[in-house]
Design a protein around this motif. Structure first.
Motif, PDB file in Angstrom:
ATOM      1  N   VAL A  52       4.012   0.630   9.342  1.00 35.85           N
ATOM      2  CA  VAL A  52       3.341  -0.591   8.897  1.00 35.85           C
ATOM      3  C   VAL A  52       3.772  -0.968   7.487  1.00 35.85           C
ATOM      4  O   VAL A  52       4.111  -2.125   7.201  1.00 35.85           O
ATOM      5  CB  VAL A  52       1.805  -0.415   8.958  1.00 35.85           C
ATOM      6  CG1 VAL A  52       1.091  -1.580   8.272  1.00 35.85           C
ATOM      7  CG2 VAL A  52       1.342  -0.297  10.414  1.00 35.85           C
ATOM      8  N   ASN A 110       0.816  -1.214   0.000  1.00 31.75           N
ATOM      9  CA  ASN A 110       0.000   0.000   0.000  1.00 31.75           C
ATOM     10  C   ASN A 110       0.850   1.264   0.000  1.00 31.75           C
ATOM     11  O   ASN A 110       2.003   1.267   0.444  1.00 31.75           O
ATOM     12  CB  ASN A 110      -0.893   0.032   1.246  1.00 31.75           C
ATOM     13  CG  ASN A 110      -1.987  -1.009   1.201  1.00 31.75           C
ATOM     14  OD1 ASN A 110      -2.686  -1.142   0.205  1.00 31.75           O
ATOM     15  ND2 ASN A 110      -2.137  -1.757   2.280  1.00 31.75           N
ATOM     16  N   TYR A 159      -8.196   4.109  11.893  1.00 31.55           N
ATOM     17  CA  TYR A 159      -8.100   3.114  10.818  1.00 31.55           C
ATOM     18  C   TYR A 159      -6.865   3.341   9.957  1.00 31.55           C
ATOM     19  O   TYR A 159      -6.136   2.401   9.616  1.00 31.55           O
ATOM     20  CB  TYR A 159      -9.360   3.176   9.962  1.00 31.55           C
ATOM     21  CG  TYR A 159      -9.412   2.147   8.866  1.00 31.55           C
ATOM     22  CD1 TYR A 159      -9.648   0.804   9.155  1.00 31.55           C
ATOM     23  CD2 TYR A 159      -9.209   2.501   7.526  1.00 31.55           C
ATOM     24  CE1 TYR A 159      -9.694  -0.154   8.154  1.00 31.55           C
ATOM     25  CE2 TYR A 159      -9.249   1.557   6.522  1.00 31.55           C
ATOM     26  CZ  TYR A 159      -9.494   0.232   6.842  1.00 31.55           C
ATOM     27  OH  TYR A 159      -9.531  -0.714   5.840  1.00 31.55           O
ATOM     28  N   GLU A 179      -3.567   2.406  11.754  1.00 33.17           N
ATOM     29  CA  GLU A 179      -3.353   0.972  11.906  1.00 33.17           C
ATOM     30  C   GLU A 179      -3.000   0.277  10.595  1.00 33.17           C
ATOM     31  O   GLU A 179      -2.380  -0.796  10.612  1.00 33.17           O
ATOM     32  CB  GLU A 179      -4.610   0.327  12.503  1.00 33.17           C
ATOM     33  CG  GLU A 179      -4.879   0.726  13.941  1.00 33.17           C
ATOM     34  CD  GLU A 179      -6.262   0.316  14.420  1.00 33.17           C
ATOM     35  OE1 GLU A 179      -6.974  -0.366  13.637  1.00 33.17           O
ATOM     36  OE2 GLU A 179      -6.625   0.654  15.551  1.00 33.17           O
ATOM     37  N   ASN A 180      -3.362   0.875   9.467  1.00 36.23           N
ATOM     38  CA  ASN A 180      -3.221   0.170   8.195  1.00 36.23           C
ATOM     39  C   ASN A 180      -2.295   0.820   7.174  1.00 36.23           C
ATOM     40  O   ASN A 180      -1.775   0.111   6.300  1.00 36.23           O
ATOM     41  CB  ASN A 180      -4.605  -0.001   7.551  1.00 36.23           C
ATOM     42  CG  ASN A 180      -5.491  -0.937   8.333  1.00 36.23           C
ATOM     43  OD1 ASN A 180      -5.391  -2.146   8.207  1.00 36.23           O
ATOM     44  ND2 ASN A 180      -6.363  -0.365   9.168  1.00 36.23           N
ATOM     45  N   PHE A 181      -2.071   2.138   7.269  1.00 37.67           N
ATOM     46  CA  PHE A 181      -1.350   2.818   6.200  1.00 37.67           C
ATOM     47  C   PHE A 181      -0.235   3.728   6.699  1.00 37.67           C
ATOM     48  O   PHE A 181       0.243   4.589   5.952  1.00 37.67           O
ATOM     49  CB  PHE A 181      -2.339   3.629   5.343  1.00 37.67           C
ATOM     50  CG  PHE A 181      -3.459   2.792   4.783  1.00 37.67           C
ATOM     51  CD1 PHE A 181      -3.229   1.917   3.735  1.00 37.67           C
ATOM     52  CD2 PHE A 181      -4.737   2.873   5.318  1.00 37.67           C
ATOM     53  CE1 PHE A 181      -4.263   1.136   3.226  1.00 37.67           C
ATOM     54  CE2 PHE A 181      -5.770   2.097   4.824  1.00 37.67           C
ATOM     55  CZ  PHE A 181      -5.527   1.222   3.769  1.00 37.67           C
ATOM     56  N   ASP A 235     -12.897   2.139   4.635  1.00 41.58           N
ATOM     57  CA  ASP A 235     -13.410   0.977   5.376  1.00 41.58           C
ATOM     58  C   ASP A 235     -14.895   0.758   5.108  1.00 41.58           C
ATOM     59  O   ASP A 235     -15.692   0.562   6.025  1.00 41.58           O
ATOM     60  CB  ASP A 235     -13.149   1.125   6.877  1.00 41.58           C
ATOM     61  CG  ASP A 235     -13.243  -0.215   7.612  1.00 41.58           C
ATOM     62  OD1 ASP A 235     -13.216  -1.264   6.938  1.00 41.58           O
ATOM     63  OD2 ASP A 235     -13.365  -0.193   8.856  1.00 41.58           O
TER      64      ASP A 235
END
Length: 398
Positions: A366, A180, A357, A360-362, A317
């Motif tokens: 990470v 990502n 969100y 935690e993901n982007f 999301d």
């Protein structure tokens, strides 16, 4: 391990001392420079391969753990299938080789890396055939042909989102991983969070065309402005400047009332304006990722995006981190804007969830782990005596 990064590098964003001499003007894309900085910060040696139209011979600049190789470009490269640019980039790669190369986009930067015979991961950042079908001109046809050649020749691909991964062929999926896009830790530090949101909504879009959605968004805002006459609509990006294409369209269709045409801005200024806004309206009909949306989530501004706009539903999301609507309908887009303008609490709830969100993901922390995993796995495959085998990846054949 020395990692090569091939792409449009904004040298002003690279966090190292490149000397006092004036740097050539390059075609910068911030994410490329952010990736370089993230790798340097983690102790890797990096060689960047980029190009410039302001030089007449290649330029190589060395700094601690970082080298930038700048090739020449010529006007109207599409007429030559970028062969001059590809040849010059590949030559610099061979003279100043990295162990592995990560190449941005499936065009000249990637084609040059493949010609260098250095192990290369080609990063797919857009869907060439979809762009061509919505912007059907000779330049986009050339880009489509380049994309097809590069993705076929590449042994290793990286899609910048699950949406992009799902758009490629079954055979290409077998040699692809998903990495990502990401945001940097200093994105939040570059803004001052407003005590109260300012009285405007905002869009950050490069290009005034149907695919990017600004024509329809202007019609939708006219409906919003009838209900909220004090609200302004700020437009940022290429073609959004005063007297630019968007402004001319708005005047022609009597849609300029309440709209501010700001044009391209420096990134820090742009992000601050997004942080101050009540809503980021993202009317694009197709996005392989959506950097403007991600940055808005980081700085705490609620987002409206298209329910079928590529990766946008996943980035939001599936409606938990922002409002999804039919951005082919000016009535639906206007209704979504009015919904959030009418309920500050709801907008704040969306922004709060979106912040968690996206962290935690982007985040850089990470996503960079996946980059390093891919590079080390590639190096261990091509240089087995020099590198320990990296952990197996979830997708692909590294």
């Amino acid at each position: 391990m020395t990692i090569g990064i091939s792409g449009p590098v904004d040298l002003k964003l690279v966090a190292c001392d490149l000397g006092k001499e004036e740097l050539p003007e390059t075609n910068g894309f911030p994410l490329v420079s952010h990736l370089i900085n993230a790798l340097l910060k983690r102790g890797y040696k990096v060689i960047a391969y980029t190009n410039s139209g302001s030089i007449d011979k290649p330029v190589v600049i060395h700094s601690h753990n970082f080298t930038v190789c700048i090739a020449c470009t010529k006007p109207q490269p599409g007429r030559r299938f970028f062969q001059y640019e590809i040849k010059n980039l590949a030559s610099l790669m061979q003279k100043h080789p990295a162990d592995v190369i990560y190449a941005f986009w499936t065009y000249e930067y990637a084609w040059a890396a493949l010609k260098s015979n250095i192990p290369t991961v080609v990063s797919i950042h857009d869907i060439a055939h979809k762009i061509f079908f919505t912007q059907c001109d000779m330049f986009r046809f050339v880009r489509l042909m380049m994309n097809n050649i590069v993705t076929s020749k590449a042994k290793h691909l990286a899609a910048n989102s699950s949406y992009t991964f799902n758009q490629i062929s079954k055979s290409h999926k077998k040699k692809a991983v998903i990495i990502n896009n990401f945001f940097t830790p200093d994105l939040e530090d570059s803004i001052v969070k407003p005590a109260q949101k300012h009285n405007y909504i905002i869009s950050v879009v490069n290009g005034f065309n149907t695919r990017k959605g600004i024509p329809l968004a202007l019609h939708a805002f006219a409906k919003v402005h009838e209900k909220f006459p004090e609200i302004e609509y700020h437009l940022i990006g290429i073609d959004m400047e005063p007297d630019g294409l968007a402004h001319a369209y708005a005047i022609e269709h009597n849609l300029a009332k309440g709209v501010k045409f700001l044009g391209p801005l420096l990134h820090d200024h742009l992000v601050q304006l997004v942080a101050n806004a009540k809503i980021l309206v993202h009317p694009s009909r197709e996005e392989s990722f959506g950097m403007a949306v991600m940055e808005s989530m980081v700085v705490g501004t609620a987002v409206i995006g298209g329910e079928n706009s590529g990766f946008i539903p996943y980035l939001l999301d599936h409606g938990k981190a922002g409002v999804l609507c039919d951005i082919y309908s000016e009535d639906a887009l206007a209704a979504a804007i009015i919904k959030l303008l009418s309920n500050d609490t709801l907008a704040a709830e969306f922004a709060s969830y979106a912040y968690q969100y996206v962290q935690e993901n982007f985040s850089e922390e990470v996503v960079i782990r996946k980059h390093i995993e891919v590079y080390e796995s590639l190096a261990s495959h091509y240089y087995p005596l020099r590198e320990k085998k990296a952990p197996a990846l979830e997708e692909g054949t590294y």
